[in-house]
Write a protein that holds these residues in place. Structure first.
Motif, PDB file in Angstrom:
ATOM      1  N   GLY A 209       0.886  -1.163   0.000  1.00  0.00           N
ATOM      2  CA  GLY A 209       0.000   0.000   0.000  1.00  0.00           C
ATOM      3  C   GLY A 209       0.924   1.212   0.000  1.00  0.00           C
ATOM      4  N   GLY A 210       0.632   2.179   0.815  1.00  0.00           N
ATOM      5  CA  GLY A 210       1.615   3.232   1.049  1.00  0.00           C
ATOM      6  C   GLY A 210       1.614   4.387   0.085  1.00  0.00           C
ATOM      7  N   SER A 211       0.583   4.540  -0.727  1.00  0.00           N
ATOM      8  CA  SER A 211       0.570   5.672  -1.651  1.00  0.00           C
ATOM      9  C   SER A 211      -0.544   6.676  -1.335  1.00  0.00           C
ATOM     10  CB  SER A 211       0.408   5.176  -3.095  1.00  0.00           C
ATOM     11  OG  SER A 211      -0.781   4.429  -3.241  1.00  0.00           O
ATOM     12  N   ARG A 212      -1.385   6.356  -0.358  1.00  0.00           N
ATOM     13  CA  ARG A 212      -2.486   7.261  -0.022  1.00  0.00           C
ATOM     14  C   ARG A 212      -2.671   7.329   1.494  1.00  0.00           C
ATOM     15  NH1 ARG A 212      -4.723   4.403  -4.483  1.00  0.00           N
ATOM     16  NH2 ARG A 212      -5.200   5.740  -6.261  1.00  0.00           N
ATOM     17  N   TYR A 213      -3.224   8.436   1.949  1.00  0.00           N
ATOM     18  CA  TYR A 213      -3.741   8.618   3.301  1.00  0.00           C
ATOM     19  C   TYR A 213      -2.749   8.146   4.360  1.00  0.00           C
ATOM     20  CZ  TYR A 213      -7.598   9.405   6.616  1.00  0.00           C
ATOM     21  OH  TYR A 213      -8.390   9.868   7.637  1.00  0.00           O
ATOM     22  N   VAL A 214      -3.144   7.225   5.245  1.00  0.00           N
ATOM     23  CA  VAL A 214      -2.264   6.795   6.338  1.00  0.00           C
ATOM     24  C   VAL A 214      -0.981   6.201   5.777  1.00  0.00           C
ATOM     25  CG1 VAL A 214      -2.013   5.245   8.311  1.00  0.00           C
ATOM     26  CG2 VAL A 214      -4.201   6.395   7.902  1.00  0.00           C
ATOM     27  N   GLY A 215      -1.095   5.368   4.743  1.00  0.00           N
ATOM     28  CA  GLY A 215       0.079   4.719   4.198  1.00  0.00           C
ATOM     29  C   GLY A 215       1.094   5.703   3.643  1.00  0.00           C
ATOM     30  N   LYS A 216       0.629   6.709   2.947  1.00  0.00           N
ATOM     31  CA  LYS A 216       1.535   7.719   2.389  1.00  0.00           C
ATOM     32  C   LYS A 216       2.252   8.459   3.506  1.00  0.00           C
ATOM     33  CE  LYS A 216       1.656  11.767  -0.642  1.00  0.00           C
ATOM     34  NZ  LYS A 216       0.852  12.682  -1.495  1.00  0.00           N
ATOM     35  N   LEU A 217       1.508   8.844   4.532  1.00  0.00           N
ATOM     36  CA  LEU A 217       2.123   9.552   5.658  1.00  0.00           C
ATOM     37  C   LEU A 217       3.122   8.650   6.378  1.00  0.00           C
ATOM     38  CD1 LEU A 217       2.336  12.054   7.423  1.00  0.00           C
ATOM     39  CD2 LEU A 217       0.362  11.230   8.722  1.00  0.00           C
ATOM     40  N   LEU A 218       2.787   7.376   6.529  1.00  0.00           N
ATOM     41  CA  LEU A 218       3.714   6.436   7.148  1.00  0.00           C
ATOM     42  C   LEU A 218       5.016   6.382   6.363  1.00  0.00           C
ATOM     43  CD1 LEU A 218       4.546   4.116   9.046  1.00  0.00           C
ATOM     44  CD2 LEU A 218       3.331   2.563   7.489  1.00  0.00           C
ATOM     45  N   VAL A 219       4.928   6.270   5.043  1.00  0.00           N
ATOM     46  CA  VAL A 219       6.131   6.211   4.221  1.00  0.00           C
ATOM     47  C   VAL A 219       6.962   7.480   4.400  1.00  0.00           C
ATOM     48  CG1 VAL A 219       6.993   6.154   1.840  1.00  0.00           C
ATOM     49  CG2 VAL A 219       5.146   4.610   2.551  1.00  0.00           C
ATOM     50  N   GLU A 220       6.300   8.633   4.407  1.00  0.00           N
ATOM     51  CA  GLU A 220       7.019   9.900   4.595  1.00  0.00           C
ATOM     52  C   GLU A 220       7.759   9.912   5.927  1.00  0.00           C
ATOM     53  OE1 GLU A 220       3.874  12.707   4.205  1.00  0.00           O
ATOM     54  OE2 GLU A 220       3.940  12.751   2.003  1.00  0.00           O
ATOM     55  N   ARG A 221       7.108   9.414   6.975  1.00  0.00           N
ATOM     56  CA  ARG A 221       7.738   9.418   8.298  1.00  0.00           C
ATOM     57  C   ARG A 221       8.852   8.380   8.394  1.00  0.00           C
ATOM     58  NH1 ARG A 221       2.959  11.023  12.698  1.00  0.00           N
ATOM     59  NH2 ARG A 221       2.468  13.009  11.680  1.00  0.00           N
ATOM     60  N   LEU A 222       8.691   7.263   7.740  1.00  0.00           N
ATOM     61  CA  LEU A 222       9.764   6.269   7.712  1.00  0.00           C
ATOM     62  C   LEU A 222      11.001   6.835   7.004  1.00  0.00           C
ATOM     63  CD1 LEU A 222       7.713   3.066   6.797  1.00  0.00           C
ATOM     64  CD2 LEU A 222       8.959   3.422   8.937  1.00  0.00           C
ATOM     65  N   LEU A 223      10.779   7.518   5.888  1.00  0.00           N
ATOM     66  CA  LEU A 223      11.894   8.126   5.164  1.00  0.00           C
ATOM     67  C   LEU A 223      12.563   9.209   6.009  1.00  0.00           C
ATOM     68  CD1 LEU A 223      10.219   8.404   1.643  1.00  0.00           C
ATOM     69  CD2 LEU A 223      12.158   6.925   2.217  1.00  0.00           C
ATOM     70  N   SER A 224      11.752  10.013   6.688  1.00  0.00           N
ATOM     71  CA  SER A 224      12.311  11.073   7.537  1.00  0.00           C
ATOM     72  C   SER A 224      13.135  10.506   8.678  1.00  0.00           C
ATOM     73  CB  SER A 224      11.184  11.952   8.096  1.00  0.00           C
ATOM     74  OG  SER A 224      10.538  12.661   7.065  1.00  0.00           O
ATOM     75  N   ALA A 225      12.762   9.310   9.118  1.00  0.00           N
ATOM     76  CA  ALA A 225      13.502   8.656  10.202  1.00  0.00           C
ATOM     77  C   ALA A 225      14.769   7.964   9.707  1.00  0.00           C
ATOM     78  CB  ALA A 225      12.601   7.646  10.907  1.00  0.00           C
ATOM     79  N   GLY A 226      15.010   8.026   8.396  1.00  0.00           N
ATOM     80  CA  GLY A 226      16.241   7.490   7.847  1.00  0.00           C
ATOM     81  C   GLY A 226      16.173   6.059   7.367  1.00  0.00           C
TER      82      GLY A 226
ATOM     83  N   VAL B 178       7.976   0.647  -1.483  1.00  0.00           N
ATOM     84  CA  VAL B 178       6.517   0.635  -1.519  1.00  0.00           C
ATOM     85  C   VAL B 178       6.062  -0.322  -2.606  1.00  0.00           C
ATOM     86  CG1 VAL B 178       4.433   1.995  -1.973  1.00  0.00           C
ATOM     87  CG2 VAL B 178       6.287   2.970  -0.599  1.00  0.00           C
ATOM     88  N   LEU B 179       5.168  -1.211  -2.224  1.00  0.00           N
ATOM     89  CA  LEU B 179       4.659  -2.229  -3.150  1.00  0.00           C
ATOM     90  C   LEU B 179       3.166  -1.997  -3.341  1.00  0.00           C
ATOM     91  CD1 LEU B 179       5.530  -6.000  -2.867  1.00  0.00           C
ATOM     92  CD2 LEU B 179       3.197  -5.269  -3.313  1.00  0.00           C
ATOM     93  N   ASN B 180       2.749  -1.712  -4.578  1.00  0.00           N
ATOM     94  CA  ASN B 180       1.330  -1.573  -4.889  1.00  0.00           C
ATOM     95  C   ASN B 180       1.101  -1.846  -6.373  1.00  0.00           C
ATOM     96  OD1 ASN B 180       1.916   0.845  -6.305  1.00  0.00           O
ATOM     97  ND2 ASN B 180       1.629   2.079  -4.469  1.00  0.00           N
ATOM     98  N   ARG B 181      -0.143  -1.695  -6.792  1.00  0.00           N
ATOM     99  CA  ARG B 181      -0.490  -2.012  -8.179  1.00  0.00           C
ATOM    100  C   ARG B 181      -0.241  -0.863  -9.149  1.00  0.00           C
ATOM    101  NH1 ARG B 181      -6.390  -4.654  -7.435  1.00  0.00           N
ATOM    102  NH2 ARG B 181      -6.561  -2.813  -6.096  1.00  0.00           N
ATOM    103  N   GLY B 182       0.303   0.235  -8.645  1.00  0.00           N
ATOM    104  CA  GLY B 182       0.690   1.322  -9.529  1.00  0.00           C
ATOM    105  C   GLY B 182      -0.356   2.393  -9.724  1.00  0.00           C
ATOM    106  N   SER B 183      -1.424   2.371  -8.923  1.00  0.00           N
ATOM    107  CA  SER B 183      -2.466   3.384  -9.089  1.00  0.00           C
ATOM    108  C   SER B 183      -1.988   4.771  -8.675  1.00  0.00           C
ATOM    109  CB  SER B 183      -3.707   3.004  -8.277  1.00  0.00           C
ATOM    110  OG  SER B 183      -3.383   2.849  -6.908  1.00  0.00           O
ATOM    111  N   ALA B 184      -0.986   4.836  -7.809  1.00  0.00           N
ATOM    112  CA  ALA B 184      -0.412   6.114  -7.401  1.00  0.00           C
ATOM    113  C   ALA B 184       1.039   5.884  -7.011  1.00  0.00           C
ATOM    114  CB  ALA B 184      -1.187   6.710  -6.225  1.00  0.00           C
ATOM    115  N   ARG B 185       1.856   6.887  -7.255  1.00  0.00           N
ATOM    116  CA  ARG B 185       3.267   6.771  -6.910  1.00  0.00           C
ATOM    117  C   ARG B 185       3.478   7.070  -5.430  1.00  0.00           C
ATOM    118  NH1 ARG B 185       6.783   5.803 -10.408  1.00  0.00           N
ATOM    119  NH2 ARG B 185       8.457   6.576  -9.058  1.00  0.00           N
ATOM    120  N   PRO B 186       4.462   6.451  -4.817  1.00  0.00           N
ATOM    121  CA  PRO B 186       4.758   6.723  -3.414  1.00  0.00           C
ATOM    122  C   PRO B 186       5.509   8.039  -3.281  1.00  0.00           C
ATOM    123  CG  PRO B 186       6.348   5.175  -4.286  1.00  0.00           C
ATOM    124  CD  PRO B 186       5.344   5.404  -5.381  1.00  0.00           C
TER     125      PRO B 186
END
Length: 312
Positions: A8-25, A30-38
């Motif tokens: 998941g990780g391209s929308r809403y909670v998942g997108k914010l989670l990815v942003e925070r994981l990246l900020s934490a180093g 991100v694995l999804n069907r390609g409907s939106a970029r991470p």
């Protein structure tokens, strides 16, 4: 730094989670069907998670410290994930739901009225798994959402070589126009337009969590070493009248209620049964929750204006 895969990780909670994981180093895939970029900085693997052969091929030789699965809804999806990620990952965190405690169609232990439900009330290690049900059909999956989540947890809990944690999320609010359920928008629309809000006369409370706080819980779970289910909810349960009052206070319009009998469908978050979780286990493990009443006014303002959420 950890190598973390977010499904998941391209929308809403998942997108914010990815942003925070990246900020934490962390190094994030991100694995999804390609409907939106991470978010920028994350590796993007486009594949259908339901296609086991394609999933394994797309991952190739990649290995991960942690997988955070935002979009696992059935035991079949869980079983595929166990087979594919065993040997590729050490820890698996699944986003689950308060709905696992919904007694409709499930033989769940009874709790005393008004008692917040604890994780042990649904033990995935002992839950029956039925892989041969028509989980591939959207209509069946949607109608059996709670059971699908219970069985998915059960599959992961029995995996021998994955360390599993399930985050059982309360009802998620916040995000303005991005709020994917539209449930808070339901109240904003009805109250601001003077339309009736259908409620149970003796509506009982439930628990909520802001989408930013849920992302933080998942970030914490990804970095933790605990196993099993944890309930994720802000402190202070609220009922449907509290939600309506918050909208009324921000919109300047008084709600118009119409009561429906017990057992009949009403507006979102109007429950004729106590529907609250205990977050004591997560607190004991070290997570500190906010209070719903502190962030709800801001979430209502977001729903009224569509403005971006301030960080909580």
């Amino acid at each position: 730094m950890k190598r973390i895969c977010v499904i998941g990780g391209s929308r809403y909670v998942g997108k914010l989670l990815v942003e925070r994981l990246l900020s934490a180093g962390h190094q994030v895939t991100v694995l999804n069907r390609g409907s939106a970029r991470p978010p920028a900085g994350a590796e993007h693997v486009v594949v259908d998670r339901d296609d086991e052969a394609a999933l394994g091929a797309a991952l190739g030789s990649r290995t991960f410290d942690v997988v955070v699965d935002q979009v696992c809804y059935t035991p079949v999806q869980a079983a595929i994930a166990v087979r594919v990620f065993t040997g590729r990952a050490d820890r698996y965190v699944m986003t689950s739901t308060i709905e696992v405690y919904d007694p409709a169609g499930a033989a769940l232990p009874q709790v005393a009225p008004g008692t917040p439900v604890e994780e042990a009330n649904v033990d995935p290690a002992s839950w029956l798994v039925s892989l041969d049900l028509p989980w591939q059909h959207d209509a069946y999956r949607d109608a059996h959402y709670a059971e699908g989540k219970r069985q998915a947890e059960a599959v992961f809990a029995r995996a021998d070589r994955l360390t599993f944690a399930g985050v059982r999320s309360a009802h998620v609010l916040g995000g303005g126009a991005r709020e994917f359920t539209g449930r808070l928008a339901h109240y904003v629309e009805r109250i601001t337009r003077g339309r009736e809000v259908l409620v149970h006369a003796h509506a009982l409370p439930t628990v909520f969590i802001h989408y930013q706080e849920l992302a933080q819980v998942l970030l914490w779970a990804a970095g933790g070493d605990f196993t099993g289910a944890v309930n994720a909810c802000s402190d202070v349960p609220l009922d449907v009248y509290d939600i309506a009052a918050a909208v009324a206070a921000r919109s300047g319009r008084a709600p118009v209620f119409r009561s429906v009998p017990a057992g009949e469908e009403a507006s979102p978050f109007s429950f004729d049964r106590h529907y609250a979780m205990s977050n004591a286990r997560a607190k004991a493990l070290g997570f500190t929750f906010s209070r719903t009443c502190d962030w709800l006014p801001g979430a209502v303002t977001e729903a009224l204006t569509g403005a971006p959420s301030p960080t909580i």
